[in-house]
Design a protein around this motif. Structure first.
Motif, PDB file in Angstrom:
ATOM      1  N   ARG A   1       0.832  -1.205   0.000  1.00  0.00           N
ATOM      2  CA  ARG A   1       0.000   0.000   0.000  1.00  0.00           C
ATOM      3  C   ARG A   1       0.866   1.255   0.000  1.00  0.00           C
ATOM      4  O   ARG A   1       0.593   2.216  -0.722  1.00  0.00           O
ATOM      5  CB  ARG A   1      -0.917   0.001   1.220  1.00  0.00           C
TER       6      ARG A   1
ATOM      7  N   LYS B   1      -2.739  -0.482  -6.032  1.00  0.00           N
ATOM      8  CA  LYS B   1      -4.173  -0.227  -5.973  1.00  0.00           C
ATOM      9  C   LYS B   1      -4.824  -1.035  -4.856  1.00  0.00           C
ATOM     10  O   LYS B   1      -4.434  -2.166  -4.583  1.00  0.00           O
ATOM     11  CB  LYS B   1      -4.832  -0.564  -7.307  1.00  0.00           C
ATOM     12  N   THR B   2      -5.844  -0.454  -4.255  1.00  0.00           N
ATOM     13  CA  THR B   2      -6.467  -1.064  -3.076  1.00  0.00           C
ATOM     14  C   THR B   2      -7.062  -2.429  -3.382  1.00  0.00           C
ATOM     15  O   THR B   2      -6.851  -3.393  -2.629  1.00  0.00           O
ATOM     16  CB  THR B   2      -7.562  -0.132  -2.523  1.00  0.00           C
ATOM     17  N   TRP B   3      -7.798  -2.558  -4.496  1.00  0.00           N
ATOM     18  CA  TRP B   3      -8.468  -3.832  -4.783  1.00  0.00           C
ATOM     19  C   TRP B   3      -7.456  -4.929  -5.063  1.00  0.00           C
ATOM     20  O   TRP B   3      -7.658  -6.097  -4.689  1.00  0.00           O
ATOM     21  CB  TRP B   3      -9.436  -3.676  -5.947  1.00  0.00           C
ATOM     22  N   GLN B   4      -6.346  -4.581  -5.719  1.00  0.00           N
ATOM     23  CA  GLN B   4      -5.304  -5.576  -5.957  1.00  0.00           C
ATOM     24  C   GLN B   4      -4.664  -6.016  -4.647  1.00  0.00           C
ATOM     25  O   GLN B   4      -4.446  -7.219  -4.412  1.00  0.00           O
ATOM     26  CB  GLN B   4      -4.241  -4.995  -6.893  1.00  0.00           C
ATOM     27  N   ASN B   5      -4.370  -5.039  -3.809  1.00  0.00           N
ATOM     28  CA  ASN B   5      -3.727  -5.334  -2.540  1.00  0.00           C
ATOM     29  C   ASN B   5      -4.632  -6.157  -1.639  1.00  0.00           C
ATOM     30  O   ASN B   5      -4.178  -7.097  -0.962  1.00  0.00           O
ATOM     31  CB  ASN B   5      -3.341  -4.021  -1.852  1.00  0.00           C
TER      32      ASN B   5
ATOM     33  N   THR C   1       3.402  -4.165 -12.581  1.00  0.00           N
ATOM     34  CA  THR C   1       3.380  -2.805 -12.051  1.00  0.00           C
ATOM     35  C   THR C   1       4.725  -2.133 -12.290  1.00  0.00           C
ATOM     36  O   THR C   1       5.749  -2.564 -11.760  1.00  0.00           O
ATOM     37  CB  THR C   1       3.061  -2.806 -10.543  1.00  0.00           C
TER      38      THR C   1
END
Length: 238
Positions: free
Chosen positions: A78, A83-87, A141
């Motif tokens: 993070r 990205k939040t959804w990936q994490n 990424t």
């Protein structure tokens, strides 16, 4: 404290690998398993006392360490801008893997086989998925930090691929009643997953801290009024 977090994955890998082989040695020593009848599955070694107690303790402790590692990794990714959804997808796959490991340790095959198999699915399948997601994230990424030497990524790819192949082979061999060969694949998968967790020591070696973000959730059903200062409220009371 942060500078010592790289030891956590190493401790997990050594603890789990040594613990499971100790369980195997005790099971062979007290003849709970007979090597002349074939190579046993990990669960067969941990199904009978006294090694079943050690088996549960090893996997429960390993699951707790794995949860800690997954959470630290989540905060690290993070802070790197993932990205939040990936994490969150990566985090939940890791947490479910840890949950499955604990289930395998607490619900022995001879006592509760259906629950044991669910735990094995979570531990092996989602554990493998967790490391594939980690690898694909670092591959796709751009600009994501890559601690450690370049060959670490190739080694992770090799281990993830080998784990996937061995899981498929384990299932096929078991369906063909080749139990010893299937058991050997299971042991190899378990060792590879523990080593992959140990590789996080490379990522955590550059860890100097994580930030914690707290976002208050507002109740939209209530009217929003400007917050008055304590002095203004006091003057109204007077």
């Amino acid at each position: 404290m942060w500078s010592y977090l790289f030891l956590l994955p190493i401790i997990l890998a050594l603890w789990a690998i040594a613990g499971i082989w100790i369980v195997f040695a005790i099971a062979v020593g007290n003849r709970s398993v007979d090597l002349q009848k074939g190579f046993p599955f990990i669960s067969n070694c941990g199904s009978y006392a006294p090694q079943s107690c050690i088996f549960s303790q090893v996997l429960n402790t390993g699951a707790a360490l794995a949860i800690w590692i997954c959470i630290v990794r989540y905060h690290q990714l993070r802070d790197w801008g993932v990205k939040t959804w990936q994490n969150q997808l990566i985090l939940w796959s890791g947490l479910l893997c840890a949950l499955g490991t604990s289930i395998v340790g607490n619900f022995q095959e001879k006592n509760q086989k259906p629950t044991h198999l669910v735990g094995a699915f979570l531990a092996f399948i989602l554990g493998n998925l967790y490391f594939w997601l980690q690898f694909f994230l670092s591959w796709w990424t751009k600009g994501l930090p890559q601690p450690g030497p370049r060959w670490i990524r190739l080694l992770r790819l090799s281990f993830c691929s080998l784990t996937t192949i061995l899981i498929v082979a384990m299932i096929i061999l078991y369906s063909q009643r080749m139990r010893s060969a299937s058991a050997a694949c299971e042991w190899a998968v378990a060792m590879l997953l523990f080593v992959l967790f140990g590789f996080f020591a490379v990522d955590f070696s550059s860890l100097r801290g994580c930030t914690l973000h707290l976002e208050p959730q507002l109740d939209c059903s209530l009217p929003q009024t400007p917050t008055e200062s304590p002095n203004a409220q006091m003057s109204q009371m007077l």
